[in-house]
Write a protein that holds these residues in place. Structure first.
Motif, PDB file in Angstrom:
ATOM      1  N   PHE B 144       0.831  -1.208   0.000  1.00  0.00           N
ATOM      2  CA  PHE B 144       0.000   0.000   0.000  1.00  0.00           C
ATOM      3  C   PHE B 144       0.857   1.247   0.000  1.00  0.00           C
ATOM      4  CE2 PHE B 144      -2.805  -3.259   1.417  1.00  0.00           C
ATOM      5  CZ  PHE B 144      -4.024  -2.929   0.852  1.00  0.00           C
ATOM      6  N   ARG B 145       0.272   2.265  -0.558  1.00  0.00           N
ATOM      7  CA  ARG B 145       1.021   3.503  -0.680  1.00  0.00           C
ATOM      8  C   ARG B 145       1.259   4.153   0.680  1.00  0.00           C
ATOM      9  NH1 ARG B 145       1.214   7.934  -5.051  1.00  0.00           N
ATOM     10  NH2 ARG B 145       2.118   9.563  -3.767  1.00  0.00           N
ATOM     11  N   HIS B 146       0.206   4.133   1.504  1.00  0.00           N
ATOM     12  CA  HIS B 146       0.357   4.651   2.863  1.00  0.00           C
ATOM     13  C   HIS B 146       0.084   3.502   3.821  1.00  0.00           C
ATOM     14  CE1 HIS B 146      -0.112   8.685   1.121  1.00  0.00           C
ATOM     15  NE2 HIS B 146      -1.059   8.114   0.387  1.00  0.00           N
ATOM     16  N   SER B 147       0.905   3.383   4.844  1.00  0.00           N
ATOM     17  CA  SER B 147       0.568   2.370   5.841  1.00  0.00           C
ATOM     18  C   SER B 147       1.024   2.849   7.212  1.00  0.00           C
ATOM     19  CB  SER B 147       1.212   1.028   5.498  1.00  0.00           C
ATOM     20  OG  SER B 147       2.580   1.055   5.791  1.00  0.00           O
ATOM     21  N   ARG B 148       0.376   2.307   8.222  1.00  0.00           N
ATOM     22  CA  ARG B 148       0.707   2.744   9.575  1.00  0.00           C
ATOM     23  C   ARG B 148       0.446   1.605  10.550  1.00  0.00           C
ATOM     24  NH1 ARG B 148      -1.997   8.068  10.986  1.00  0.00           N
ATOM     25  NH2 ARG B 148      -3.431   7.074  12.415  1.00  0.00           N
ATOM     26  N   VAL B 149       1.368   1.437  11.504  1.00  0.00           N
ATOM     27  CA  VAL B 149       1.203   0.393  12.506  1.00  0.00           C
ATOM     28  C   VAL B 149       0.823   1.048  13.834  1.00  0.00           C
ATOM     29  CG1 VAL B 149       2.282  -1.620  13.564  1.00  0.00           C
ATOM     30  CG2 VAL B 149       3.106  -0.784  11.362  1.00  0.00           C
ATOM     31  N   GLU B 150      -0.175   0.448  14.503  1.00  0.00           N
ATOM     32  CA  GLU B 150      -0.568   0.947  15.830  1.00  0.00           C
ATOM     33  C   GLU B 150      -0.503  -0.194  16.813  1.00  0.00           C
ATOM     34  OE1 GLU B 150      -4.505   2.493  15.716  1.00  0.00           O
ATOM     35  OE2 GLU B 150      -3.905   4.315  14.641  1.00  0.00           O
ATOM     36  N   PRO B 151       0.088   0.025  17.991  1.00  0.00           N
ATOM     37  CA  PRO B 151       0.086  -1.035  18.997  1.00  0.00           C
ATOM     38  C   PRO B 151      -1.296  -1.135  19.645  1.00  0.00           C
ATOM     39  CG  PRO B 151       1.173   0.926  19.846  1.00  0.00           C
ATOM     40  CD  PRO B 151       0.798   1.243  18.430  1.00  0.00           C
ATOM     41  N   LEU B 152      -1.668  -2.354  20.027  1.00  0.00           N
ATOM     42  CA  LEU B 152      -2.903  -2.551  20.779  1.00  0.00           C
ATOM     43  C   LEU B 152      -2.522  -3.174  22.110  1.00  0.00           C
ATOM     44  CD1 LEU B 152      -5.270  -3.982  18.050  1.00  0.00           C
ATOM     45  CD2 LEU B 152      -5.285  -1.678  19.020  1.00  0.00           C
ATOM     46  N   GLU B 153      -3.506  -3.305  22.972  1.00  0.00           N
ATOM     47  CA  GLU B 153      -3.239  -3.826  24.317  1.00  0.00           C
ATOM     48  C   GLU B 153      -2.586  -5.201  24.252  1.00  0.00           C
ATOM     49  OE1 GLU B 153      -5.934  -4.557  28.185  1.00  0.00           O
ATOM     50  OE2 GLU B 153      -6.557  -2.960  26.796  1.00  0.00           O
ATOM     51  N   ASN B 154      -3.181  -6.109  23.454  1.00  0.00           N
ATOM     52  CA  ASN B 154      -2.550  -7.422  23.325  1.00  0.00           C
ATOM     53  C   ASN B 154      -2.397  -7.810  21.863  1.00  0.00           C
ATOM     54  OD1 ASN B 154      -5.242  -7.407  23.108  1.00  0.00           O
ATOM     55  ND2 ASN B 154      -5.629  -8.862  24.778  1.00  0.00           N
ATOM     56  N   GLY B 155      -1.776  -6.914  21.135  1.00  0.00           N
ATOM     57  CA  GLY B 155      -1.555  -7.201  19.724  1.00  0.00           C
ATOM     58  C   GLY B 155      -1.177  -5.920  18.987  1.00  0.00           C
ATOM     59  N   PHE B 156      -1.551  -5.891  17.715  1.00  0.00           N
ATOM     60  CA  PHE B 156      -1.239  -4.682  16.936  1.00  0.00           C
ATOM     61  C   PHE B 156      -2.253  -4.547  15.799  1.00  0.00           C
ATOM     62  CE2 PHE B 156       0.828  -8.146  14.844  1.00  0.00           C
ATOM     63  CZ  PHE B 156       0.673  -7.888  13.496  1.00  0.00           C
ATOM     64  N   ARG B 157      -2.162  -3.409  15.119  1.00  0.00           N
ATOM     65  CA  ARG B 157      -3.080  -3.119  14.015  1.00  0.00           C
ATOM     66  C   ARG B 157      -2.255  -2.417  12.945  1.00  0.00           C
ATOM     67  NH1 ARG B 157      -7.013   0.774  16.318  1.00  0.00           N
ATOM     68  NH2 ARG B 157      -8.288  -0.937  17.041  1.00  0.00           N
ATOM     69  N   VAL B 158      -2.474  -2.809  11.702  1.00  0.00           N
ATOM     70  CA  VAL B 158      -1.797  -2.126  10.589  1.00  0.00           C
ATOM     71  C   VAL B 158      -2.844  -1.602   9.616  1.00  0.00           C
ATOM     72  CG1 VAL B 158       0.093  -2.268   8.928  1.00  0.00           C
ATOM     73  CG2 VAL B 158      -0.172  -4.051  10.656  1.00  0.00           C
ATOM     74  N   TYR B 159      -2.691  -0.352   9.236  1.00  0.00           N
ATOM     75  CA  TYR B 159      -3.567   0.202   8.200  1.00  0.00           C
ATOM     76  C   TYR B 159      -2.804   0.275   6.892  1.00  0.00           C
ATOM     77  CZ  TYR B 159      -6.461   1.999  11.998  1.00  0.00           C
ATOM     78  OH  TYR B 159      -7.251   2.125  13.098  1.00  0.00           O
ATOM     79  N   GLY B 160      -3.515   0.078   5.821  1.00  0.00           N
ATOM     80  CA  GLY B 160      -2.925   0.310   4.506  1.00  0.00           C
ATOM     81  C   GLY B 160      -3.938   1.061   3.672  1.00  0.00           C
ATOM     82  N   GLU B 161      -3.450   1.941   2.822  1.00  0.00           N
ATOM     83  CA  GLU B 161      -4.367   2.748   2.038  1.00  0.00           C
ATOM     84  C   GLU B 161      -3.736   3.022   0.680  1.00  0.00           C
ATOM     85  OE1 GLU B 161      -4.932   6.569   3.742  1.00  0.00           O
ATOM     86  OE2 GLU B 161      -6.633   7.040   2.460  1.00  0.00           O
ATOM     87  N   LYS B 162      -4.564   2.962  -0.346  1.00  0.00           N
ATOM     88  CA  LYS B 162      -4.059   3.370  -1.654  1.00  0.00           C
ATOM     89  C   LYS B 162      -5.172   3.911  -2.531  1.00  0.00           C
ATOM     90  CE  LYS B 162      -2.887  -0.940  -3.539  1.00  0.00           C
ATOM     91  NZ  LYS B 162      -2.299  -1.640  -4.625  1.00  0.00           N
ATOM     92  N   GLY B 163      -4.763   4.628  -3.565  1.00  0.00           N
ATOM     93  CA  GLY B 163      -5.733   5.131  -4.529  1.00  0.00           C
ATOM     94  C   GLY B 163      -6.479   6.362  -4.086  1.00  0.00           C
ATOM     95  N   ARG B 164      -5.912   7.113  -3.128  1.00  0.00           N
ATOM     96  CA  ARG B 164      -6.587   8.349  -2.722  1.00  0.00           C
ATOM     97  C   ARG B 164      -6.876   9.247  -3.915  1.00  0.00           C
ATOM     98  NH1 ARG B 164      -2.694  10.491   1.834  1.00  0.00           N
ATOM     99  NH2 ARG B 164      -3.206   8.996   3.469  1.00  0.00           N
ATOM    100  N   TRP B 165      -5.886   9.346  -4.784  1.00  0.00           N
ATOM    101  CA  TRP B 165      -6.018  10.259  -5.929  1.00  0.00           C
ATOM    102  C   TRP B 165      -7.163   9.892  -6.853  1.00  0.00           C
ATOM    103  CZ3 TRP B 165      -5.573   8.517 -10.940  1.00  0.00           C
ATOM    104  CH2 TRP B 165      -5.132   7.188 -11.065  1.00  0.00           C
ATOM    105  N   THR B 166      -7.589   8.594  -6.824  1.00  0.00           N
ATOM    106  CA  THR B 166      -8.661   8.214  -7.740  1.00  0.00           C
ATOM    107  C   THR B 166      -9.977   8.903  -7.390  1.00  0.00           C
ATOM    108  OG1 THR B 166      -9.374   6.308  -6.464  1.00  0.00           O
ATOM    109  CG2 THR B 166      -7.666   5.939  -8.124  1.00  0.00           C
ATOM    110  N   ARG B 167     -10.034   9.544  -6.229  1.00  0.00           N
ATOM    111  CA  ARG B 167     -11.206  10.370  -5.911  1.00  0.00           C
ATOM    112  C   ARG B 167     -11.375  11.480  -6.937  1.00  0.00           C
ATOM    113  NH1 ARG B 167     -14.363   9.305  -1.054  1.00  0.00           N
ATOM    114  NH2 ARG B 167     -13.129   7.773   0.069  1.00  0.00           N
ATOM    115  N   MET B 168     -10.297  11.786  -7.648  1.00  0.00           N
ATOM    116  CA  MET B 168     -10.393  12.790  -8.704  1.00  0.00           C
ATOM    117  C   MET B 168     -11.131  12.241  -9.930  1.00  0.00           C
ATOM    118  SD  MET B 168      -9.329  15.519  -7.626  1.00  0.00           S
ATOM    119  CE  MET B 168      -9.194  16.619  -9.017  1.00  0.00           C
ATOM    120  N   GLY B 169     -11.328  10.921  -9.956  1.00  0.00           N
ATOM    121  CA  GLY B 169     -11.952  10.291 -11.121  1.00  0.00           C
ATOM    122  C   GLY B 169     -13.261  10.948 -11.512  1.00  0.00           C
TER     123      GLY B 169
END
Ligand code: HEM
Lengths: 277, 463
Positions: B144-169
Motif C-alpha cells: 500500500f502507498r500509505h501504511s501505519r502500525v498501531e500497537p494494541l493492548e494485546n496485539g497490533f493493528r496495521v492500516y494500509g491505504e491506496k488510490g486516494r487520488w482516484t477520488r479525482m476520477g
C-alpha cells in the motif's frame, strides 16, 4: 460439411439444457444438476464460438469476407456468445450458479429468436458504409456491454424474487445468494456494462463521423442508446452518491434493461432508418 | 430538533439547488424520458406530412411544443444547460472535501469503521502477535502507498491505504462531459456541411449547403479524375465505389486521393466524404418503337431536343428532359427521360421513359411502345464536404471520459486494516477488513487477496 446455422441450432438446444439443469440444481439443491448446467454452458459457449468462426469463414468462401457482425442474425449469435462468456466468468469468479438459469435462458431466447425466418440467416455482402473496422469494434463493445447489463438484469430479478416472499430464506429462495451479494453483483455488472456501452457509443460516433461526416444525428437508434446510457448513469449516481441499494436499485436496473432491449429490437418499429439492424 | 438551517439568502438557495445530486438524477431521467418524443415523431419534416399524420389540432399543439425539432428546441437545450450547471456546481461544492481526502494533513483511520465493514475475513494462529508483526507490517508497507502500525493492548493493528487520488476520477468524468458539451456547441455553431456532385473529368469549387441550399465557394477546387464501381462476384450488389480526387489550390495540384466510403480526405480542416454517385446521360441515344399489335420494332438514333418522326409518318416525338429520380404515383422509377409525343391529328401527350424499366410505356396503351437503348453515360461522384471545428474537442473528451471511467470503476480509493489480537485461549486472531470509497464492492477482492497473502506469509514463517 455442417454449416454454422446447423451448429447454432444445436447450440440453442444446449443453452436450453443448461438453463434447465441450473433450474433443477437450484430448486432441488442437486449438485449434479448444477455441474451438468455448467458443463452444458461451457459446451454451448464453445459451440457458439465455433459457429461464429465458421460463419466468418463462410463469408470468405462466398466472396463476401467480413466478420459476421453485420445483420440482426449475426448480432444475435454474438450476443449469446457474450452472454455465455461473461456468465462463465461470473460463475468462475463468484461461484454462484443460480444466475446460470437466467443466463442460459437469455442465450437460449436470443438464439431462438435468431432462428425465426423473419430474422433472415443468409449471409449478405456488406454495403460500403459497413466496411469499417470501427463497425467491428462498435458492435463488439456494445454486445459485451449488453450481455453484462442483461446479467445485471437477471441478478436484479433474483433480488426481487428473494425479497418477494415473507422469508427470504425459505424454499427455493434459500439458494439465492444474500441481498448484499446480489446488490454488489448488480453494481459490478452495471459498472462493466456501462463502461462498455459508453465505449460502444463512442466508437459508434467515431465511425459515423468517418462514414457520414457527422458524429451524432439524433436518429432513433442513437437516441435510444443515449436514453439507455442516461438511465444507467442515473443508477450509478443513485448508488454511489445517494447510497441507493436493494429494490430501488433493482428497479432502475430493470428500467435500464428495458431501454436497452428497445434500443436493440424495438427501434425498427419506429419511423426513421437506422443502418442495418 | 436538528433541522438543517434553511438559508434565506436567495443566492445560497439557488446554489444549494444546483449542488444536489438529487437534481442530477431527476435531470438525467427527464432527459431520457423526453428524448423519447423525438424518436416517436419524425423530425424536421414538411408540415403537410405532419397534418396528414396527426390532424390539424395535434399538429398545432406539437408545433407549439417544438416537437418537430425537439433536440434543438429551447426547452430541451434548457434541460441540457441545467445539467451542465448542475455538474459544475456539484463538483465545486465537493472539491474541498475531496481535496482533504486526497491530501490530508494527518491521515486518520477509524478502527470502528473497519470493524463495521461487511468485507471482513479472519483466521487464527498459534503464535504471538509480536512474532508476526514485522512480516505483516512489511508486507503492508510494500503493498500500500500509505501504511501505519498501531500497537494494541494485546496485539497490533496495521492500516494500509491506496488510490486516494482516484477520488479525482469523478472530476475527470465530469470535466469530460463538459468538454463534450463544449465540443458539440462548437460543432453546432461553427460547423457546416454541404455537397458537390462532380462529373468525371470536371473541376469545381462550389458546394451546396445542406438545409439552406446556399452556395459556398471553397478556396480550393476538386477535380474528379476517375470513378469506378466494383460489384460482389455473383451478385449485383455494390462492393465499393471509388473516386480519384485531385485537390487544386492556387492552380496547383496539392493532393491526390483515392476516395472511398469510410475513408474521407482530411484537408486543411475540411473533410471530404465519398457519399453517393450517379450517372449523367449524354444527350445521345437510340429510340426504339415497337408496334403494339405486331411487335415490329423500328430504331432511330436521336438526341435530346431533336424532333424525331414516328414510324410511318404518323407524327413526331421529342425527348425534352432528363431526371435522375422520377416519382410516379409514389414510386421512384430512377433515372428517367421525359418526352412529348404528337401523333398526327391528336393533341400532344407526355411519354415517360424510365431507363431501368424499358417496358414502362406499355402502360400508356398507345399505338407504339417506346423505349431507349444505347444511352451514353458519364459517372459523377457525389461528395459530401464538412468543416467541423468541434470534432477534435469531442474526440478528446471521449478519451478523457473512458480514462475517468476506468479510474473510478477499477482503481477506487481503498483502505485495509489488519488486526492481530491475542485471545483468552492463547491463540491469535488475525482479521483483515476493508472499506472503499462509496462502498464499492471491489474491496471484497482486495480483502480476499490480502488475506491470501497473509496466509502465505504465515506459512513461510513456519518453515
Ligand atoms: C452526464 C453524465 C455524467 C456521468 C457519466 C457521470 C458519471 C459519474 C460517475 C461514474 C461517478 C462516480 C465517481 C466516483 O465514485 O468517484 C460520478 C460521481 C458524481 N457525480 Fe456524476 N456523472 C454525470 C453527470 C453528473 C451531473 C450532471 C452531476 C450533477 C450534480 C453529477 C454529480 C456527481 C457527483 C456529486 C459525484 C460524486 C463526486 C465525488 O465523489 O465527490 N454527475 N459521476
Amino acid at each position: 460439411m455442417t454449416d454454422s446455422i446447423t451448429i447454432i441450432s444445436y447450440v440453442t438446444f444446449i443453452f436450453g439444457i443448461s438453463a434447465l439443469s441450473y433450474a433443477i440444481g437450484w430448486i432441488f439443491r442437486a449438485r449434479w444438476a448444477n455441474i451438468a448446467g455448467t458443463t452444458a454452458m461451457v459446451v454451448a459457449t464453445l459451440g457458439n464460438l465455433a459457429a461464429f468462426i465458421l460463419r466468418w469463414m463462410e463469408t470468405y468462401w462466398l466472396g463476401y469476407g467480413h466478420m459476421p457482425l453485420a445483420s440482426l442474425y449475426e448480432s444475435l449469435i454474438f450476443f449469446s456468445l457474450t452472454i455465455g462468456i461473461i456468465y462463465l466468468y461470473v460463475e468462475y469468479r463468484f461461484r454462484y450458479r443460480v444466475i446460470g438459469f437466467f443466463a442460459g435462458l437469455s442465450a437460449f431466447l436470443a438464439l431462438a429468436y435468431a432462428s425465426l425466418p423473419s430474422v433472415g440467416s443468409q449471409i449478405q455482402p456488406l454495403m460500403p458504409a459497413l466496411q469499417s473496422n470501427w463497425l467491428i469494434i462498435h458492435v463488439m463493445t456494445y454486445f459485451f456491454g449488453y450481455a453484462s447489463l442483461t446479467l445485471a438484469f437477471c441478478v436484479s430479478l433474483l433480488f426481487l424474487l428473494k425479497s418477494a416472499g415473507k422469508n427470504p430464506d425459505d424454499g427455493f429462495r434459500a439458494h439465492i445468494p444474500g441481498f448484499r451479494t446480489l446488490d454488489d453483483l448488480t453494481y459490478q455488472l452495471v459498472m462493466f456494462g456501462f463502461l462498455f456501452i459508453t465505449l460502444g457509443l463512442i466508437t459508434g460516433a467515431v465511425w459515423a463521423e468517418q462514414a457520414w461526416g457527422r458524429y451524432w444525428g439524433w436518429d432513433p437508434k442513437e437516441t435510444w442508446s443515449l436514453i439507455t446510457w442516461f438511465i444507467y448513469a442515473t443508477l450509478l449516481h443513485a448508488r454511489l452518491m445517494r447510497g441507493w441499494e436493494g429494490k430501488r436499485l433493482a428497479y432502475i436496473s430493470i428500467l435500464g434493461f428495458a431501454a436497452m432491449l428497445f434500443t436493440y429490437f424495438g427501434v425498427n418499429l419506429l419511423p426513421g432508418l437506422h443502418s442495418y439492424l | 430538533m436538528n433541522e438543517p438551517i434553511k438559508s434565506v439568502d436567495p443566492t445560497d438557495r439557488i446554489w444549494n439547488f444546483f449542488a444536489s445530486v438529487k437534481l442530477s438524477v431527476v435531470l438525467l431521467l427527464t432527459l431520457a424520458l423526453t428524448s423519447i418524443i423525438g424518436t416517436l415523431i419524425p423530425q424536421n419534416k414538411e408540415a403537410a406530412q405532419y397534418i396528414q399524420q396527426f390532424g390539424e389540432t395535434w399538429h398545432r399543439i406539437f408545433g407549439t411544443l417544438n416537437f418537430y425539432d425537439m433536440y434543438g428546441s429551447w426547452w430541451f437545450q434548457l434541460l441540457l444547460a441545467l445539467l451542465i450547471v448542475n455538474t459544475i456546481v456539484c463538483s465545486i461544492e465537493r472539491l474541498s472535501s475531496t481535496w482533504k481526502v486526497i491530501f490530508p494533513e494527518k491521515p486518520v483511520y477509524k478502527a470502528d469503521r473497519f470493524r463495521k465493514s461487511q468485507y471482513r475475513r479472519s483466521l487464527s494462529d498459534t503464535r504471538k502477535p509480536e512474532e508476526l508483526k514485522d512480516s505483516i507490517s512489511r508486507y503492508m508497507e510494500k503493498r500500500f502507498r500509505h501504511s501505519r502500525v498501531e500497537p494494541l493492548e494485546n496485539g497490533f493493528r496495521v492500516y494500509g491505504e491506496k488510490g486516494r487520488w482516484t477520488r479525482m476520477g469523478a472530476y475527470i468524468i465530469h470535466t469530460s462531459v463538459l468538454l463534450l458539451v463544449l465540443g458539440v456547441l462548437i460543432s453546432s455553431m461553427f460547423g457546416y456541411e454541404g455537397r458537390m456532385n462532380l462529373p468525371v473529368g470536371e473541376t469545381n469549387n462550389t458546394m451546396i449547403l445542406r438545409h439552406s441550399d446556399a452556395r459556398i465557394q471553397l478556396d480550393f477546387s476538386l477535380r474528379c479524375d476517375d470513378f469506378s464501381i466494383t460489384h460482389y462476384p455473383g451478385s449485383g450488389r455494390v462492393q465499393e465505389y471509388r473516386s480519384e480526387i485531385a485537390i487544386i489550390q492556387d492552380g496547383e495540384e496539392v493532393k491526390n486521393h483515392s476516395l472511398i466510403v469510410n475513408d474521407p480526405i482530411r484537408f486543411r480542416g475540411y473533410s471530404i466524404y465519398q457519399s453517393t454517385y450517379g450517372r449523367i446521360p449524354e444527350d445521345a441515344f437510340t429510340l426504339v418503337f415497337a408496334e403494339a399489335e405486331s411487335g415490329l420494332e423500328t430504331r432511330k438514333k436521336a438526341e435530346k431536343g431533336e424532333e424525331v418522326p414516328l414510324p410511318g409518318g404518323r407524327g413526331q416525338i421529342t425527348i425534352q428532359d432528363y431526371t435522375n429520380n422520377f416519382n410516379f404515383r409514389g414510386h421512384n422509377l430512377g433515372p428517367t427521360y421525359l418526352a412529348m409525343m404528337e401523333p398526327t391529328g391528336e393533341s400532344p401527350r407526355p411519354v415517360i421513359l424510365p431507363v431501368e424499366h424499358p417496358n414502362f410505356d406499355r402502360m400508356r396503351q398507345g399505338e407504339f411502345i417506346v423505349r431507349l437503348e444505347n444511352i451514353d453515360y458519364r459517372y459523377f461522384t457525389g461528395l459530401q464536404i464538412a468543416r467541423d471545428p468541434g470534432i477534435p474537442i469531442v474526440f478528446i473528451s471521449f478519451v478523457i471520459m473512458v480514462l475517468g471511467f476506468f479510474i473510478t470503476f477499477y482503481m477506487a480509493h481503498r483502505q485495509v486494516c489488519i488486526e492481530a489480537v491475542r485471545k483468552d485461549d492463547g491463540k491469535t486472531e488475525i482479521s483483515v477488513s476493508g472499506i472503499a470509497a462509496n462502498r464499492r464492492p471491489g474491496i471484497n477482492m482486495t480483502v480476499k487477496r490480502t488475506m491470501e497473502r497473509i496466509e502465505r506469509i504465515l506459512k513461510r514463517h513456519h518453515t
